[in-house]
Scaffold this active site. Structure first.
Site, short mmCIF file in Angstrom:
data_model
loop_
_atom_site.label_atom_id
_atom_site.label_comp_id
_atom_site.label_asym_id
_atom_site.label_seq_id
_atom_site.Cartn_x
_atom_site.Cartn_y
_atom_site.Cartn_z
N TYR A 1 0.85 -1.20 0.00
CA TYR A 1 0.00 0.00 0.00
C TYR A 1 0.88 1.25 0.00
CZ TYR A 1 -3.53 3.40 1.41
OH TYR A 1 -4.35 4.49 1.44
N ASP A 2 1.85 1.25 0.92
CA ASP A 2 2.73 2.42 1.05
C ASP A 2 3.47 2.71 -0.25
OD1 ASP A 2 1.88 2.51 3.62
OD2 ASP A 2 3.67 1.55 4.48
N SER B 1 -32.16 13.02 18.76
CA SER B 1 -31.62 11.96 19.60
C SER B 1 -32.74 10.94 19.85
CB SER B 1 -31.09 12.53 20.91
OG SER B 1 -32.15 13.13 21.59
N LEU B 2 -32.46 9.95 20.67
CA LEU B 2 -33.44 8.87 20.86
C LEU B 2 -33.99 8.87 22.27
CD1 LEU B 2 -31.45 5.97 19.17
CD2 LEU B 2 -33.39 7.19 18.23
N GLU C 1 -29.55 -2.75 16.80
CA GLU C 1 -28.16 -2.41 16.49
C GLU C 1 -27.43 -2.08 17.77
OE1 GLU C 1 -28.15 1.04 13.98
OE2 GLU C 1 -29.45 0.04 12.53
N LYS D 1 -25.44 0.36 20.15
CA LYS D 1 -25.39 1.82 20.31
C LYS D 1 -23.95 2.21 20.58
CE LYS D 1 -27.74 5.63 22.58
NZ LYS D 1 -26.56 6.41 22.87
N ASP E 1 -20.75 4.32 21.39
CA ASP E 1 -20.55 5.48 22.26
C ASP E 1 -19.43 6.36 21.69
OD1 ASP E 1 -20.84 7.15 24.34
OD2 ASP E 1 -19.81 5.88 25.81
N ARG F 1 -23.01 16.85 15.04
CA ARG F 1 -24.45 16.96 15.26
C ARG F 1 -24.80 18.35 15.80
NH1 ARG F 1 -27.54 15.88 19.91
NH2 ARG F 1 -29.69 15.47 19.40
N TYR G 1 -25.09 4.48 10.40
CA TYR G 1 -26.31 3.75 10.78
C TYR G 1 -27.61 4.47 10.42
CZ TYR G 1 -25.40 6.90 14.68
OH TYR G 1 -25.11 8.00 15.43
N LYS H 1 -34.96 -0.17 16.13
CA LYS H 1 -35.61 0.68 15.13
C LYS H 1 -36.69 -0.10 14.39
CE LYS H 1 -31.19 2.93 14.32
NZ LYS H 1 -30.08 3.24 13.41
N LYS I 1 -30.67 1.37 27.27
CA LYS I 1 -29.40 1.71 27.90
C LYS I 1 -28.99 0.60 28.85
CE LYS I 1 -28.34 5.92 26.56
NZ LYS I 1 -28.22 6.94 27.53
N CYS J 1 -24.94 32.33 52.59
CA CYS J 1 -24.44 32.00 51.25
C CYS J 1 -22.91 31.88 51.30
CB CYS J 1 -24.84 33.09 50.26
SG CYS J 1 -24.04 32.91 48.66
N CYS K 1 -21.47 35.01 49.12
CA CYS K 1 -21.59 36.43 49.44
C CYS K 1 -21.99 36.67 50.89
CB CYS K 1 -22.59 37.11 48.51
SG CYS K 1 -24.29 36.60 48.81
N CYS L 1 -29.89 31.75 47.89
CA CYS L 1 -29.32 33.06 48.21
C CYS L 1 -30.15 34.07 47.44
CB CYS L 1 -27.86 33.10 47.76
SG CYS L 1 -27.22 34.77 47.65
N CYS M 1 -25.16 38.68 44.08
CA CYS M 1 -24.22 37.66 44.56
C CYS M 1 -23.28 37.27 43.41
CB CYS M 1 -25.01 36.44 45.04
SG CYS M 1 -23.98 34.99 45.33
S1 IVH Z 1 -30.00 6.10 15.25
C1 IVH Z 1 -33.15 9.65 14.82
N1 IVH Z 1 -28.29 4.18 15.69
O1 IVH Z 1 -27.15 7.58 19.92
C2 IVH Z 1 -32.12 8.92 15.59
N2 IVH Z 1 -28.00 6.19 16.88
O2 IVH Z 1 -29.58 9.24 21.43
C3 IVH Z 1 -30.97 8.49 14.79
N3 IVH Z 1 -26.04 6.24 18.34
O3 IVH Z 1 -27.51 10.76 18.54
C4 IVH Z 1 -29.96 7.81 15.59
N4 IVH Z 1 -25.33 4.21 17.87
O4 IVH Z 1 -25.26 9.60 18.32
C5 IVH Z 1 -28.65 5.43 16.01
N5 IVH Z 1 -26.82 2.40 15.93
C6 IVH Z 1 -27.19 3.63 16.24
C7 IVH Z 1 -26.45 4.42 17.16
C8 IVH Z 1 -26.91 5.70 17.46
C9 IVH Z 1 -25.09 5.32 18.57
C10 IVH Z 1 -26.10 7.55 19.00
C11 IVH Z 1 -26.33 8.72 18.09
C12 IVH Z 1 -27.60 9.38 18.57
C13 IVH Z 1 -27.73 8.84 19.94
C14 IVH Z 1 -29.20 8.67 20.29
#
Ligand code: IVH
Length: 671
Positions: free
Chosen positions: A37-38, A83-84, A113, A115, A117, A136, A222, A286, A310, A404, A407, A422, A427
């Protein structure tokens, strides 16, 4: 070699390098040794040096861009990045599945799927070329971090087909890279990083892409924001199609048709989680069918067609060393537990909020106690309970002071409240917290004014009120610790730019009790100028749909204060915008418009508008757009290839319009 020959060779090398890169970084299955590759990359680099006019943005040599940026441009997400909602146990998952099934026609199936982090990002491709990557941000506005994202090898710079698409995913740092990075830092006597997520997020927000390039970040895609001309009808189909296009998707997903199957997946990964090479904090569930997703639609914050399960929070034991007091923006005095540092859910914890004295009594917390802590939602450290068996008798009871800590004014317990407050409006601790709120992201959004700088500004007595912020001078700022010319100039620019913010940001930033970002927006849209809002009566304010009694009271009271009147006058004189700049309510209030007060459903593809543009326009004219046709639907707007909704609308006798009719109704308003 002439230019034509060079171009041919370059094309050939790029194709080969893209293939090697894809195999290595996306598939995790290299077909050639690294050295090969290099060698090829080297060859390409030499040719491009010889013929610089042949360099293209998507060449494999262009991953690490040139000069550091001055700052990040803002990017508007055309489809908001929401977000979810969360599920914490099986019952929550069952409730979600039941609500979803009841909200759609026909059978339902789900995709589970992992999640990931990390940091949510959006990638835009035009005709198959990567043109823009963004964070985002607050969901509507993110930051352009294209040059940092280009350094992630698993992000294709060009797709296998010329698609125009905006995809979303999670950028993250694999465990292996994280461990290696921290080893290096320790060897260099640098402080190790707390957790991989922070490093990933921090690296992608560096102005110099060379830093991100060194961090070995990775990504899983995703979700799709917008996709021109796609005929895929399910989420699982999307995942497969994304993979075909060259994107890295997470292989560990499963289609489930029952809650039992979903829970099996959840349980499996709860156990297997430690064996992954990256951090996950839950499972995302989903609805698979995109039509059903559309039928279910969204709440204000999140889709009804997905939920995040979670993982239960990890717990740890440590010692409560002491209790510290802090004074918040509204004067509430909050006790904080100072703990012996302990590692939990990927980072080291040394503080946890204790909320108020009542809760300390309830838990019978004493200074010196051994306590169990966990992270609520895996983020905020919390004391769960005292381990009484470990008491030695040396522990000391804690009592809130009468005065307080900032202050010295007497603390008051307002009727019906557990918190001690307070009441001194001057303050210094309250003013400082108020300022931190004022500059924060959802308020005036002043970049470069973090907590540390604000504390410094207060300590040096450069500011006492919000208005002072707009009187800061370059020379004074340069005298502060750790403030170079560049950061001072950037800061002043950001302060100056904030003067142009639309009214709702200022309103939220003022920190009026009970007025969150959403209420601020509603008020700004309704009254349009600060002056009109200041002069509004309680009756006028309470008449607004989303404003309740408590809020209306707080607003009316707030604007009566002499100090507030003075402050607003000062701010106006300093040039801070006092008007609303968003989409006009006046248009929405056009009661004569055909869409005013009507319920509209969109289906099929349109030439001139995306679905979300059409929705926005109709809503701006006072209509509401829903996902599915029912007796209550007034109009169905049918684009090309309209399907079952068209038939249903016909059956129910709903007025059906085509794109041309929609265009005429929308008149001159354009997306
Ligand atoms: S779907 C409309 N799929 O979790 C929602 N989110 O609170 C579209 N995340 O902001 C998000 N893995 O940053 C989705 N497989 C996954 C995910 C995922 C991580 C994060 C994402 C989102 C937060 C949801």
């Amino acid at each position: 070699m002439d230019k034509k020959q060079a171009q041919e060779k370059i094309n050939e090398l790029r194709k080969l390098l893209n293939q090697y890169g894809y195999e290595y970084h996306v598939l995790d299955q290299p077909s050639v040794p690294d050295a090969e590759y290099d060698e090829k990359l080297n060859e390409l680099q030499k040719l491009e040096e010889q013929f610089p006019e042949l360099i293209t943005e998507d060449s494999p040599t262009q991953r690490v861009g040139g000069e550091p940026l001055e700052g990040f441009e803002k990017v508007q997400h055309r489809v908001p990045m929401l977000s979810l909602g969360n599920a914490f146990n099986e019952q929550d998952v069952r409730d979600f599945a039941r609500r979803a099934s009841q909200g759609v026609d026909g059978d339902i199936s789900f995709v589970c799927e992992l999640k990931i982090d990390g940091l949510a990002v959006s990638l835009t491709y035009e005709n198959g070329k990567f043109v823009r990557g963004a964070t985002r941000g607050d969901g509507t506005t993110g930051e352009d971090i294209t040059s940092n994202l280009k350094t992630i090898r698993s992000i294709p710079l060009s797709l296998k087909e010329p698609e125009t698409i905006e995809v979303r995913g999670e950028a993250f740092m694999p465990h292996k890279s994280f461990l290696k990075l921290n080893e290096e830092r320790l060897a260099n006597e640098e402080e190790p990083f707390a957790n991989p997520r922070n490093v990933a997020a921090g690296s992608l927000r560096q102005l110099d892409p060379k830093i991100a390039a060194k961090r070995n970040l990775d990504i899983f895609l995703y979700a799709v924001g917008e996709w021109e001309n796609s005929d895929v009808t399910t989420h699982s189909g999307r995942l497969e199609r994304l993979k075909e296009l060259g994107f890295k998707t997470n292989p560990e997903w499963r289609k489930c048709s029952t809650v039992e199957e979903v829970m099996e997946f959840v349980e499996y990964w709860t156990k297997e989680r430690p064996n992954l090479n990256y951090e996950i904090d839950g499972i995302v569930i989903k609805v698979d069918s995109l039509n059903q997703q559309e039928e279910l639609g969204f709440t204000a914050k999140s889709p009804r067609w997905a939920i995040a399960y979670k993982f239960p929070a990890e717990e740890a034991m440590t010692r409560l060393k002491e209790i510290e007091l802090s004074v918040g923006r509204t004067g509430v005095v909050t006790p904080t537990a100072i703990l012996d540092p302990v590692r939990i859910a990927g980072s080291t914890v040394q503080r946890a909020t204790l909320h108020n004295e009542d809760l300390i009594r309830e838990q019978d917390l004493r200074i010196g106690d051994t306590v169990v802590i966990k992270k609520a939602g895996d983020i905020i450290p919390k004391v769960v309970r005292v381990v009484e068996e470990k008491r030695t008798g040396e522990e000391k009871e804690f009592h809130m002071p009468d005065e307080c800590p900032a202050c010295g004014s007497e603390l008051v317990r307002l009727e019906g409240e557990v918190a001690l407050r307070c009441m001194n409006p001057s303050c210094p601790a309250q003013l400082m917290e108020g300022l931190i709120h004022f500059v924060s992201r959802n308020a005036m959004n002043i970049d470069g004014l973090g907590e540390k700088v604000i504390i410094q500004l207060f300590q040096e007595e450069l500011i006492h009120t919000i208005a002072d912020l707009y009187r800061l001078e370059r020379e004074e700022l340069l005298k502060l610790e750790r403030m170079g010319e560049k950061s001072v100039d950037n800061l002043l620019k950001a302060i100056e730019a904030s003067k142009e913010n639309s009214l709702e940001r200022l309103l939220f930033g003022l920190g009026i009790r009970f007025i969150g970002a959403k209420a601020a927006k509603t008020l700004a849209m309704e009254f349009e100028t600060m002056e009109k809002l200041q002069n509004a009566t309680y009756e006028e304010i309470i008449a607004i749909d989303e404003i309740g009694e408590k809020m209306a009271d707080a607003i009316a009271q707030y604007f009566q204060e002499e100090k507030v009147k003075d402050l607003l006058e000062e701010l106006a004189e300093l040039g801070i915008n006092m008007e609303y700049k968003g989409p006009k309510k006046a248009e929405a209030a056009d009661e004569d418009h055909v869409f005013a007060g009507k319920t509209v459903v969109l289906t099929g593809k349109m030439e001139s508008y995306t679905r979300s543009e059409a929705k926005e326009l109709i809503e701006a004219l006072g209509g509401s757009v829903t996902g599915s046709v029912s007796k209550k639907t007034d109009f169905l707007i049918a684009g090309e290839d309209a399907g079952s909704k068209y038939e249903k609308a016909q059956k129910l006798g709903v007025t059906i319009w085509d794109e041309q009719q929609l265009k005429e109704a929308l008149g001159s308003v354009s997306p």
